[in-house]
Design an enzyme around this catalytic site. Sequence first.
Site, PDB file in Angstrom:
ATOM      1  N   GLY A  87      22.999  50.457  32.822  1.00  0.00           N
ATOM      2  CA  GLY A  87      24.012  49.977  33.725  1.00  0.00           C
ATOM      3  C   GLY A  87      23.506  49.029  34.652  1.00  0.00           C
ATOM      4  N   GLY A  88      22.238  49.005  34.977  1.00  0.00           N
ATOM      5  CA  GLY A  88      21.787  47.957  35.834  1.00  0.00           C
ATOM      6  C   GLY A  88      22.205  47.811  37.108  1.00  0.00           C
ATOM      7  N   GLY A 197      18.450  41.003  34.798  1.00  0.00           N
ATOM      8  CA  GLY A 197      19.127  41.196  36.022  1.00  0.00           C
ATOM      9  C   GLY A 197      18.289  40.623  37.313  1.00  0.00           C
ATOM     10  N   TYR A 236      30.110  37.023  49.135  1.00  0.00           N
ATOM     11  CA  TYR A 236      30.906  38.133  48.586  1.00  0.00           C
ATOM     12  C   TYR A 236      30.295  39.507  49.214  1.00  0.00           C
ATOM     13  CZ  TYR A 236      32.074  34.919  44.557  1.00  0.00           C
ATOM     14  OH  TYR A 236      32.247  34.121  43.656  1.00  0.00           O
ATOM     15  N   LEU A 239      30.928  39.987  52.822  1.00  0.00           N
ATOM     16  CA  LEU A 239      32.190  40.086  53.320  1.00  0.00           C
ATOM     17  C   LEU A 239      32.842  41.385  52.759  1.00  0.00           C
ATOM     18  CD1 LEU A 239      33.764  36.532  52.183  1.00  0.00           C
ATOM     19  CD2 LEU A 239      33.684  37.529  54.312  1.00  0.00           C
ATOM     20  N   HIS A 513      59.573  40.184  36.233  1.00  0.00           N
ATOM     21  CA  HIS A 513      60.155  40.195  37.627  1.00  0.00           C
ATOM     22  C   HIS A 513      60.638  41.596  37.990  1.00  0.00           C
ATOM     23  CE1 HIS A 513      62.352  38.924  41.171  1.00  0.00           C
ATOM     24  NE2 HIS A 513      63.449  39.653  40.941  1.00  0.00           N
TER      25      HIS A 513
END
Length: 542
Positions: A87-88, A197, A236, A239, A513
Amino acid sequence: MPIASPLPGGRFAPRALGARPPPPALLPPGRRSIRREARRACVGAIALGKHDYDVVVIGCGVGGHGAALHAVEQGLKTAVVEGHDIGGTCVNRGCVPSKALLAAAGRVRELKNEMHLKSLGISVEGVAYDRQAIADHASNLAGTIQGNLQRSLEGLGVDILRGSARFMGGNRMRYALPGRVDVGGEITARDFIIATGSVPFVPPGIPIDGKTVFTSDHALKLEWLPDWVAIIGSGYIGLEFADVYTALGSEVTFVEAMDKIMPGFDGEIAKVAKRLLIDPRSIDSHTGVLATKVTPGVPGVKPVEIELTDFHTKEKVDTLEVDACLVATGRAPYTQGLNLGAVNVETDRRGFIPVSPKMEVLDREGSVVPHVYCIGDANGKFMLAHAASAQGISAVENICGRPHQLNHLSVPAACFTHPEISFVGMTQEAAEEKAKAEGFKVGLAKTSFKANSKALAEKEADGMAKIIYRMDTLEILGVHIIGLHAADLIHEASNALAMGNTVDQLKFNVHTHPTLSEVLDELFKQCKTDVKANAKQPVLVS
């Protein structure tokens, strides 16, 4: 634990527990035909020789996992080599556990917002949370997803070889784990895909103690909640953690080298984000400065000292004293130890492996290295998990002799704050630079969530969406959204960009909608187009 299985030449290599897929005679007719067709599609491109595997994927993060699944679906004998966790980064130390923290912190923020709840007719008193339970939720989620990924590989017959990989030249590779003599071996493959990675990048002068000065890897464990945390970097990662910390009661100070917060985002979106995500919360910032020296502290005893230096003049301008410091300055490729010199490859000064548009690794002279590919953060093209997976599929397509190039401008990105931010393609600033260089006019349309019925029903109507396009060809250049579920909404625009749809065609899309998707419906309809001047005309079917 892996078990030994014989390889050609009498050698042995570990083979993951779990049987190979059943032989074709035992598969349902539909599965048999799919596997025959997949094998037939690749046979013209791959002349199977005396290799142990058709494809070996080095690294099993989201990118490596996606590449392995696509390879085995094409009928290729496939193995993954993983020296750490299946999964790294994304699954274990990145996007997955961070979303668990954001989900919990978001609920806390919502329940503490008495005015918002009262506007819906709801009253809640005495909101509390369990820090360890939130941390356990993130950890448990990572473990669950990791297990799912491993079982999916084993179920399809992908061999999982434990160890760190090292090229030995030609089509040979060794893998091993430090201090383990029972794990490892040497294998050969027709093609290799590097998917190793990245790791957090820590600038010089910042010692990491994992307690008071730490990276996102440590922060995800949520071992304690500092009253005041400085976050170096406002991208990213910064934040999202600012969102978590402030929801749980911490104060945050951003330290940003650029002259404005969120420098990598579209300028207008960044201004709206500052109004929604920064100004109303316990967040302040220092911009245009570098954290040139950080001295770790002791939780609850001694503060962390951060020396700030002007980015332009290189003069010391201030010293901050905070309870903790999160270093969120991006990520660096994890490419050391691969022995790339054995295949005549060297990384660039930042450690990235050079690749062609087909994900083929390039050698020192810029020529394609036969049968070696690199995907994901290791090549630096687009350091996002889903981009790595898409690159992995693209690499396998090229291995199978079906030329393919991923359009990276069509890859969406998202920041999972509350509200969310998402985008695909160019910023307005980049589009205007391109227009000036190439001599065309930029079209621009905007809309607000305040006109959306679903957002109004949720009492969360803050936010906007904008689309940037060429006025001459009506080609989509970029779409940016900040608002409720922006990360989900962006995919219609992403797919349109990938398929080459023009803005005049998107006007005829139908949206349910009332849903948030109507934000994009309104956005597309606001684009000014002259359909008579364009060759691509919408086709209406009655």
